[in-house]
Scaffold this active site. Sequence first.
Site, PDB file in Angstrom:
ATOM      1  N   CYS A 137      20.717  33.783   1.232  1.00 10.01           N
ATOM      2  CA  CYS A 137      21.519  33.452   0.057  1.00 10.01           C
ATOM      3  C   CYS A 137      20.604  33.294  -1.159  1.00 10.01           C
ATOM      4  CB  CYS A 137      22.267  32.146   0.301  1.00 10.01           C
ATOM      5  SG  CYS A 137      23.529  32.282   1.568  1.00 10.01           S
ATOM      6  N   CYS A 169      18.901  28.970  10.002  1.00  7.43           N
ATOM      7  CA  CYS A 169      20.217  28.550   9.517  1.00  7.43           C
ATOM      8  C   CYS A 169      21.110  28.125  10.674  1.00  7.43           C
ATOM      9  CB  CYS A 169      20.882  29.687   8.738  1.00  7.43           C
ATOM     10  SG  CYS A 169      21.108  31.160   9.713  1.00  7.43           S
ATOM     11  N   CYS A 204      26.018  23.332   4.851  1.00  5.65           N
ATOM     12  CA  CYS A 204      26.376  24.533   4.085  1.00  5.65           C
ATOM     13  C   CYS A 204      26.212  25.788   4.954  1.00  5.65           C
ATOM     14  CB  CYS A 204      25.513  24.602   2.827  1.00  5.65           C
ATOM     15  SG  CYS A 204      25.971  25.938   1.729  1.00  5.65           S
ATOM     16  N   CYS A 205      25.074  25.883   5.672  1.00  6.24           N
ATOM     17  CA  CYS A 205      24.864  27.039   6.566  1.00  6.24           C
ATOM     18  C   CYS A 205      25.944  27.066   7.649  1.00  6.24           C
ATOM     19  CB  CYS A 205      23.478  26.984   7.206  1.00  6.24           C
ATOM     20  SG  CYS A 205      22.129  27.485   6.128  1.00  6.24           S
TER      21      CYS A 205
HETATM   22 FE1  SF4 Z   1      24.264  27.559   1.987  1.00  3.97          FE
HETATM   23 FE2  SF4 Z   1      23.423  30.070   2.147  1.00  3.97          FE
HETATM   24 FE3  SF4 Z   1      21.735  28.180   1.408  1.00  3.97          FE
HETATM   25 FE4  SF4 Z   1      22.636  28.251   3.960  1.00  3.97          FE
HETATM   26  S1  SF4 Z   1      21.338  29.767   2.986  1.00  3.97           S
HETATM   27  S2  SF4 Z   1      22.409  26.436   2.611  1.00  3.97           S
HETATM   28  S3  SF4 Z   1      24.713  29.057   3.620  1.00  3.97           S
HETATM   29  S4  SF4 Z   1      23.581  28.806   0.280  1.00  3.97           S
END
Ligand code: SF4
Length: 238
Positions: free
Chosen positions: A205, A233, A122-123
């Site tokens: 996030c 991240c 996701c990151c």
């Molecule tokens: Fe996803 Fe943002 Fe969480 Fe990273 S920080 S896993 S980009 S929601």
Amino acid sequence: MIKENPSALIRSLNDRFSGRPVVEILRFFLAEFKGEICFSTSLGAEDQVITHLIAGIDKDTPVITLDTGRMFQETYDLLDITQKRYKLNIQVYFPDKEAVEKMVNQKGINLFFESIENRKLCCHIRKIDPLKRALEKYDIWISGLRREQSITRENLELVEWDTLHRKIKISPLINWKYDDVWSFIHEHDIPYNPLHDKGYPSIGCRPCTRAVQPGEDIRAGRWWWELPELKECGLHKR
Ligand code: SF4
């Protein structure tokens, strides 16, 4: 464009500027590398300090930020306030919509809680890929990292070779302490995220950030379900 690690240049810049005042560092780099340098902000407290300083030196400096699609409303509001106050050239970069759709439809909307692998995916899609695209046309980028922030950052140098993006990265606040950042913000009436006053020293996030308790590490609220040494991240892989 710089393709290989210019280690001699990096060494000489560190020798010349390590320990120097942040304004002197920024003045030099913004003038010397004009057109090749940008600032990447996540609108955190440190980044707001740098934004304020850049606005006082050269308003044409490209400033980039990422909208992951999962941010706090307070962060969007701060972006709006910051753009209006400083009138900088802030460019917002978004993730690739097909990559997000595929990830969410295959793994679920809250995939990041299920495994470190999912969280990193996701990151990667929401942060790393857009930052890579945003940095493409520059040789040097400025970050708001500080050594004190976490164990993954304690060996940070002022000027480093960013192996992930193949760029030079400078972190002019590396030696600043948490209190230095906040004294500067209050002294100069710099806009900041109101979540900082509600126990959120580090804001990412929304689903992956929680408030911290008094005495907890300042990064304890980021990906709190993971081990401290894994909690990056990937934007600042070193
Ligand atoms: Fe996803 Fe943002 Fe969480 Fe990273 S920080 S896993 S980009 S929601």
